[in-house]
Design a protein around this motif. Structure first.
Motif, PDB file in Angstrom:
ATOM      1  N   ASN A 123       3.719   2.407 -10.749  1.00 32.20           N
ATOM      2  CA  ASN A 123       2.482   3.020 -10.270  1.00 32.20           C
ATOM      3  C   ASN A 123       2.630   3.131  -8.757  1.00 32.20           C
ATOM      4  O   ASN A 123       2.748   2.116  -8.071  1.00 32.20           O
ATOM      5  N   TRP A 124       2.639   4.355  -8.240  1.00 31.76           N
ATOM      6  CA  TRP A 124       2.948   4.593  -6.824  1.00 31.76           C
ATOM      7  C   TRP A 124       1.698   4.775  -5.975  1.00 31.76           C
ATOM      8  O   TRP A 124       0.707   5.339  -6.427  1.00 31.76           O
ATOM      9  N   ILE A 125       1.780   4.328  -4.732  1.00 34.00           N
ATOM     10  CA  ILE A 125       0.760   4.563  -3.713  1.00 34.00           C
ATOM     11  C   ILE A 125       1.464   5.203  -2.526  1.00 34.00           C
ATOM     12  O   ILE A 125       2.438   4.654  -2.009  1.00 34.00           O
ATOM     13  N   SER A 126       0.969   6.365  -2.111  1.00 35.01           N
ATOM     14  CA  SER A 126       1.598   7.093  -1.008  1.00 35.01           C
ATOM     15  C   SER A 126       1.310   6.423   0.331  1.00 35.01           C
ATOM     16  O   SER A 126       0.399   5.589   0.453  1.00 35.01           O
ATOM     17  N   VAL A 127       2.060   6.810   1.334  1.00 34.23           N
ATOM     18  CA  VAL A 127       1.854   6.303   2.691  1.00 34.23           C
ATOM     19  C   VAL A 127       0.440   6.642   3.151  1.00 34.23           C
ATOM     20  O   VAL A 127      -0.266   5.793   3.701  1.00 34.23           O
ATOM     21  N   GLU A 128       0.015   7.883   2.913  1.00 33.53           N
ATOM     22  CA  GLU A 128      -1.328   8.301   3.317  1.00 33.53           C
ATOM     23  C   GLU A 128      -2.399   7.477   2.613  1.00 33.53           C
ATOM     24  O   GLU A 128      -3.379   7.064   3.223  1.00 33.53           O
ATOM     25  N   GLU A 129      -2.225   7.269   1.326  1.00 40.38           N
ATOM     26  CA  GLU A 129      -3.195   6.503   0.546  1.00 40.38           C
ATOM     27  C   GLU A 129      -3.245   5.048   1.011  1.00 40.38           C
ATOM     28  O   GLU A 129      -4.322   4.458   1.110  1.00 40.38           O
ATOM     29  N   LEU A 130      -2.097   4.460   1.312  1.00 41.44           N
ATOM     30  CA  LEU A 130      -2.048   3.083   1.798  1.00 41.44           C
ATOM     31  C   LEU A 130      -2.826   2.954   3.108  1.00 41.44           C
ATOM     32  O   LEU A 130      -3.467   1.940   3.354  1.00 41.44           O
ATOM     33  N   GLY A 131      -2.787   3.994   3.927  1.00 41.03           N
ATOM     34  CA  GLY A 131      -3.506   3.986   5.190  1.00 41.03           C
ATOM     35  C   GLY A 131      -5.005   4.141   5.054  1.00 41.03           C
ATOM     36  O   GLY A 131      -5.753   3.847   5.990  1.00 41.03           O
ATOM     37  N   LYS A 132      -5.477   4.599   3.893  1.00 42.05           N
ATOM     38  CA  LYS A 132      -6.910   4.850   3.692  1.00 42.05           C
ATOM     39  C   LYS A 132      -7.558   3.932   2.656  1.00 42.05           C
ATOM     40  O   LYS A 132      -8.762   3.705   2.692  1.00 42.05           O
ATOM     41  N   LEU A 133      -6.786   3.450   1.722  1.00 43.53           N
ATOM     42  CA  LEU A 133      -7.278   2.630   0.617  1.00 43.53           C
ATOM     43  C   LEU A 133      -7.856   1.310   1.142  1.00 43.53           C
ATOM     44  O   LEU A 133      -7.314   0.736   2.078  1.00 43.53           O
ATOM     45  N   SER A 134      -8.924   0.835   0.534  1.00 47.95           N
ATOM     46  CA  SER A 134      -9.430  -0.486   0.915  1.00 47.95           C
ATOM     47  C   SER A 134      -8.588  -1.548   0.203  1.00 47.95           C
ATOM     48  O   SER A 134      -7.995  -1.291  -0.851  1.00 47.95           O
ATOM     49  N   TYR A 135      -8.571  -2.718   0.771  1.00 47.03           N
ATOM     50  CA  TYR A 135      -7.812  -3.813   0.165  1.00 47.03           C
ATOM     51  C   TYR A 135      -8.397  -4.180  -1.196  1.00 47.03           C
ATOM     52  O   TYR A 135      -7.661  -4.451  -2.138  1.00 47.03           O
ATOM     53  N   ARG A 136      -9.705  -4.139  -1.309  1.00 48.85           N
ATOM     54  CA  ARG A 136     -10.347  -4.432  -2.601  1.00 48.85           C
ATOM     55  C   ARG A 136      -9.926  -3.419  -3.671  1.00 48.85           C
ATOM     56  O   ARG A 136      -9.736  -3.775  -4.838  1.00 48.85           O
ATOM     57  N   GLU A 137      -9.784  -2.151  -3.277  1.00 49.09           N
ATOM     58  CA  GLU A 137      -9.321  -1.127  -4.228  1.00 49.09           C
ATOM     59  C   GLU A 137      -7.886  -1.410  -4.674  1.00 49.09           C
ATOM     60  O   GLU A 137      -7.559  -1.245  -5.849  1.00 49.09           O
ATOM     61  N   LEU A 138      -7.051  -1.820  -3.741  1.00 50.99           N
ATOM     62  CA  LEU A 138      -5.674  -2.169  -4.098  1.00 50.99           C
ATOM     63  C   LEU A 138      -5.662  -3.340  -5.080  1.00 50.99           C
ATOM     64  O   LEU A 138      -4.966  -3.295  -6.103  1.00 50.99           O
ATOM     65  N   LEU A 139      -6.431  -4.373  -4.786  1.00 52.08           N
ATOM     66  CA  LEU A 139      -6.519  -5.517  -5.699  1.00 52.08           C
ATOM     67  C   LEU A 139      -6.993  -5.079  -7.086  1.00 52.08           C
ATOM     68  O   LEU A 139      -6.451  -5.517  -8.099  1.00 52.08           O
ATOM     69  N   SER A 140      -7.973  -4.206  -7.120  1.00 53.41           N
ATOM     70  CA  SER A 140      -8.515  -3.717  -8.384  1.00 53.41           C
ATOM     71  C   SER A 140      -7.464  -2.951  -9.180  1.00 53.41           C
ATOM     72  O   SER A 140      -7.346  -3.130 -10.401  1.00 53.41           O
ATOM     73  N   ARG A 141      -6.713  -2.098  -8.523  1.00 55.48           N
ATOM     74  CA  ARG A 141      -5.668  -1.320  -9.212  1.00 55.48           C
ATOM     75  C   ARG A 141      -4.604  -2.233  -9.815  1.00 55.48           C
ATOM     76  O   ARG A 141      -4.183  -2.041 -10.956  1.00 55.48           O
ATOM     77  N   ILE A 142      -4.166  -3.207  -9.035  1.00 52.13           N
ATOM     78  CA  ILE A 142      -3.114  -4.098  -9.532  1.00 52.13           C
ATOM     79  C   ILE A 142      -3.658  -4.998 -10.635  1.00 52.13           C
ATOM     80  O   ILE A 142      -3.004  -5.204 -11.657  1.00 52.13           O
ATOM     81  N   THR A 143      -4.860  -5.514 -10.463  1.00 50.42           N
ATOM     82  CA  THR A 143      -5.475  -6.367 -11.473  1.00 50.42           C
ATOM     83  C   THR A 143      -5.703  -5.616 -12.776  1.00 50.42           C
ATOM     84  O   THR A 143      -5.666  -6.213 -13.853  1.00 50.42           O
TER      85      THR A 143
END
Length: 150
Positions: free
Chosen positions: A117-137
């Protein structure tokens, strides 16, 4: 580490990955240096905190500087009760620059696991940390609910 600190780390990682970390600008290669060294150090700090926030155990965080032509990568592999997750931060040179990918694993030595499951450089720069945790969880929940192979 706080949510705010982790979001700052995500932004800094995205900024670093927007530049070619494999190019040394004339410096002699004697190991990682400059932005590449910063990327590898920051990537490991970020992944250790991520593992803690995800509630993982049996965690391994590593960095691999690679050679002079690549960014290197930082990886995390850790386990929940029945399955785990593999996370890698690296620089890709494909049509859309990617920064991070994650997938399920069956055990702590599973280096192939589920699909990426990929996250782009642009998305990493805009995504909230909580959203990242939610995606991985969500990977944990997906395997538990549907019984999908990790």
């Amino acid at each position: 580490m706080s949510i705010i600190s982790q979001e700052k780390n995500m932004r800094r990682l995205a900024d670093l990955l927007r530049h070619d970390l494999g190019y040394l600008r004339g410096e002699k290669e004697c190991g990682p240096n400059g932005d590449k060294k910063t990327f590898l150090r920051l990537g490991n700090v970020f992944l250790r905190a991520l593992a803690k926030d995800l509630g993982l155990h049996n965690v391994t965080v590593r960095s691999n500087p690679g050679g002079i032509a690549v960014s290197g990568d930082c990886t995390l592999i850790g386990m929940w009760e029945e399955n785990g997750v593999y996370v890698c931060i690296t620089q890709t040179h494909i049509s859309k620059p990617m920064a991070l990918y994650y997938r399920t694993v069956r055990h702590a030595k599973d280096y192939t696991g589920g699909h990426n499951n990929w996250i782009s450089v642009e998305e990493l720069g805009k995504l909230s940390y909580r959203e990242l945790l939610s995606r991985i969880t969500a990977l944990r929940k997906e395997v538990a609910v549907y019984g999908l192979a990790a």
